[in-house]
Design a protein around this motif. Structure first.
Motif, PDB file in Angstrom:
ATOM      1  N   VAL A 182      -0.537   4.266  -9.483  1.00 16.85           N
ATOM      2  CA  VAL A 182       0.406   5.252  -8.927  1.00 16.85           C
ATOM      3  C   VAL A 182       1.725   5.276  -9.707  1.00 16.85           C
ATOM      4  N   LEU A 183       2.302   4.092  -9.900  1.00 17.25           N
ATOM      5  CA  LEU A 183       3.622   4.015 -10.546  1.00 17.25           C
ATOM      6  C   LEU A 183       3.553   3.800 -12.056  1.00 17.25           C
ATOM      7  N   TYR A 184       2.329   3.693 -12.605  1.00 17.98           N
ATOM      8  CA  TYR A 184       2.204   3.336 -14.029  1.00 17.98           C
ATOM      9  C   TYR A 184       2.910   4.307 -14.982  1.00 17.98           C
ATOM     10  N   PRO A 185       2.910   5.619 -14.697  1.00 18.11           N
ATOM     11  CA  PRO A 185       3.666   6.522 -15.594  1.00 18.11           C
ATOM     12  C   PRO A 185       5.136   6.113 -15.749  1.00 18.11           C
ATOM     13  N   LEU A 186       5.684   5.428 -14.735  1.00 21.40           N
ATOM     14  CA  LEU A 186       7.064   4.926 -14.820  1.00 21.40           C
ATOM     15  C   LEU A 186       7.109   3.474 -15.294  1.00 21.40           C
ATOM     16  N   THR A 187       6.248   2.622 -14.702  1.00 21.83           N
ATOM     17  CA  THR A 187       6.325   1.179 -15.012  1.00 21.83           C
ATOM     18  C   THR A 187       5.888   0.866 -16.442  1.00 21.83           C
ATOM     19  N   LYS A 188       5.112   1.767 -17.072  1.00 21.70           N
ATOM     20  CA  LYS A 188       4.657   1.470 -18.438  1.00 21.70           C
ATOM     21  C   LYS A 188       5.829   1.386 -19.431  1.00 21.70           C
ATOM     22  N   TYR A 189       6.959   2.018 -19.072  1.00 23.07           N
ATOM     23  CA  TYR A 189       8.130   1.927 -19.961  1.00 23.07           C
ATOM     24  C   TYR A 189       8.782   0.547 -19.873  1.00 23.07           C
ATOM     25  N   ILE A 190       8.528  -0.156 -18.766  1.00 19.73           N
ATOM     26  CA  ILE A 190       9.041  -1.522 -18.608  1.00 19.73           C
ATOM     27  C   ILE A 190       7.980  -2.522 -19.062  1.00 19.73           C
ATOM     28  N   HIS A 191       6.726  -2.252 -18.665  1.00 20.85           N
ATOM     29  CA  HIS A 191       5.659  -3.192 -18.995  1.00 20.85           C
ATOM     30  C   HIS A 191       4.327  -2.460 -19.146  1.00 20.85           C
ATOM     31  N   LYS A 192       3.917  -2.233 -20.395  1.00 17.65           N
ATOM     32  CA  LYS A 192       2.609  -1.619 -20.644  1.00 17.65           C
ATOM     33  C   LYS A 192       1.515  -2.602 -20.279  1.00 17.65           C
ATOM     34  N   ASN A 193       0.354  -2.088 -19.886  1.00 15.40           N
ATOM     35  CA  ASN A 193      -0.755  -3.015 -19.685  1.00 15.40           C
ATOM     36  C   ASN A 193      -1.324  -3.437 -21.053  1.00 15.40           C
ATOM     37  N   HIS A 194      -2.148  -4.489 -21.043  1.00 12.45           N
ATOM     38  CA  HIS A 194      -2.671  -5.065 -22.290  1.00 12.45           C
ATOM     39  C   HIS A 194      -3.466  -4.039 -23.097  1.00 12.45           C
ATOM     40  N   TYR A 195      -4.206  -3.194 -22.406  1.00 16.15           N
ATOM     41  CA  TYR A 195      -5.066  -2.200 -23.058  1.00 16.15           C
ATOM     42  C   TYR A 195      -4.223  -1.221 -23.878  1.00 16.15           C
ATOM     43  N   ASP A 196      -3.230  -0.629 -23.211  1.00 12.53           N
ATOM     44  CA  ASP A 196      -2.384   0.368 -23.879  1.00 12.53           C
ATOM     45  C   ASP A 196      -1.515  -0.250 -24.973  1.00 12.53           C
ATOM     46  N   ALA A 197      -1.038  -1.475 -24.729  1.00 12.49           N
ATOM     47  CA  ALA A 197      -0.135  -2.117 -25.697  1.00 12.49           C
ATOM     48  C   ALA A 197      -0.823  -2.343 -27.042  1.00 12.49           C
ATOM     49  N   VAL A 198      -2.056  -2.857 -27.005  1.00  8.04           N
ATOM     50  CA  VAL A 198      -2.768  -3.120 -28.275  1.00  8.04           C
ATOM     51  C   VAL A 198      -3.300  -1.828 -28.871  1.00  8.04           C
ATOM     52  N   GLU A 199      -3.712  -0.890 -28.016  1.00  5.23           N
ATOM     53  CA  GLU A 199      -4.215   0.393 -28.526  1.00  5.23           C
ATOM     54  C   GLU A 199      -3.105   1.170 -29.241  1.00  5.23           C
ATOM     55  N   ASP A 200      -1.890   1.124 -28.702  1.00  4.46           N
ATOM     56  CA  ASP A 200      -0.774   1.873 -29.293  1.00  4.46           C
ATOM     57  C   ASP A 200      -0.330   1.286 -30.630  1.00  4.46           C
ATOM     58  N   GLU A 201      -0.328  -0.047 -30.726  1.00  2.00           N
ATOM     59  CA  GLU A 201       0.079  -0.701 -31.989  1.00  2.00           C
ATOM     60  C   GLU A 201      -0.931  -1.771 -32.368  1.00  2.00           C
ATOM     61  N   PRO A 202      -2.115  -1.331 -32.817  1.00  4.06           N
ATOM     62  CA  PRO A 202      -3.173  -2.305 -33.096  1.00  4.06           C
ATOM     63  C   PRO A 202      -2.912  -3.091 -34.378  1.00  4.06           C
ATOM     64  N   PRO A 203      -3.384  -4.336 -34.430  1.00  3.17           N
ATOM     65  CA  PRO A 203      -3.289  -5.096 -35.674  1.00  3.17           C
ATOM     66  C   PRO A 203      -4.276  -4.540 -36.698  1.00  3.17           C
TER      67      PRO A 203
END
Length: 287
Positions: A182-203
């Motif tokens: 529900v709140l992820y569209p807002l909370t992702k700016y404070i704390h992305k989940n592991h899936y999105d964080a690695v997908e956005d900036e993959p090694p």
């Protein structure tokens, strides 16, 4: 008992003869194994044995349940500090010049991996480390409440009452639904989940994803979409669907095939490293 500021890990060094036989004068890889939620070390050690028998150094670590299910769910980045300590182990044991290889299990391992990737991207202390590849077993899953509940339920054990079990699962489900959906569209700016964080900036190093359509904890489509995303970003990536094995059970059900795939992938990553070094040497000589 380890102090609060310590992490509970195991490191195994192979005997010199085994390393020399397998790696013939090149530095043997250090394999970092990151366990799934609730994983016992005796289970993780069966995986590390695959690499120890090949003359690799192995480091085993599984994050505590409370960290994975509570801290991460509410956005408290406790695992960031854990990731830092795991990378510092390489310097403590003076293996920081060895090739580093990851073997990651489920979202529990992937959450730790996410922070290690971030440190490898941003922290100067670790810029000299050479990561050659990563195997990802039964991960990553994205915002799947049913899967998270299955994982938590499996890890609560049988020693607590049914009433308490339902209360814990209900509170967890509501909080995850609110914070992660529900709140992820807002909370992702404070704390992305592991899936999105690695997908956005993959090694950039190669990845090999081992998964199954029969997995009831991590949706196979999450893994396949993640693989497709990495391919679009030119990350060398391969995957294999075991079709019938359940969550983190591929090695147990298909032991020979599993070991063969892991060692073949590690060998390919080490071969790529050798070829890269030769190319660089030639470039320097030509200048």
């Amino acid at each position: 008992e380890m102090a609060d500021n310590e992490i509970d890990y195991n490191i195994v060094f192979p005997d010199a003869g085994t390393s020399e036989r397998h790696w013939k004068g090149t530095k043997e890889p250090v394999v970092i194994l990151l366990g799934w939620a609730g994983c016992k070390d005796k289970h993780l050690s069966k995986y590390s044995a695959i690499y120890n028998e090949q003359g690799c150094v192995t480091i085993r670590y599984t994050a505590p349940m409370r960290t994975l299910f509570i801290s991460e769910s509410v956005g408290y980045k406790e695992l960031s500090n854990t990731a830092l300590k795991l990378l510092e182990i390489l310097f403590d044991y003076e293996v920081e010049n060895s090739p580093v290889f990851f073997h990651i299990f489920s979202n529990g391992g992937f959450m730790v991996y996410r922070y290690m990737v971030e440190l490898l991207h941003t922290d100067k202390q670790f810029s000299s480390l050479c990561v050659v590849g990563a195997i990802v077993d039964s991960a990553p899953g994205s915002r799947d409440i049913r899967g998270a509940l299955n994982a938590l339920s499996a890890n609560l054990g049988t020693h607590i009452s049914i009433f308490l079990r339902y209360i814990i699962l209900a509170v967890f489900a509501v909080s995850v639904f609110l914070l992660r959906v529900v709140l992820y569209p807002l909370t992702k700016y404070i704390h992305k989940n592991h899936y999105d964080a690695v997908e956005d900036e993959p090694p950039a190093w190669p990845h090999f994803f081992l998964y199954s359509k029969a997995d009831q904890v991590v949706r196979y489509r999450d893994v396949e979409l993640f693989v497709e995303s990495l391919k679009r970003k030119d990350v060398p990536v391969d995957s294999f669907d075991f079709v019938s094995s359940s969550h983190v059970a591929h090695f147990r059900i298909f032991p020979e095939q599993y070991v063969s795939m892991c060692l073949k992938f590690l060998g390919a990553c080490m071969k790529d490293l050798g070829e890269t070094k030769v190319r660089k040497r030639h470039q320097i000589q030509e200048q």
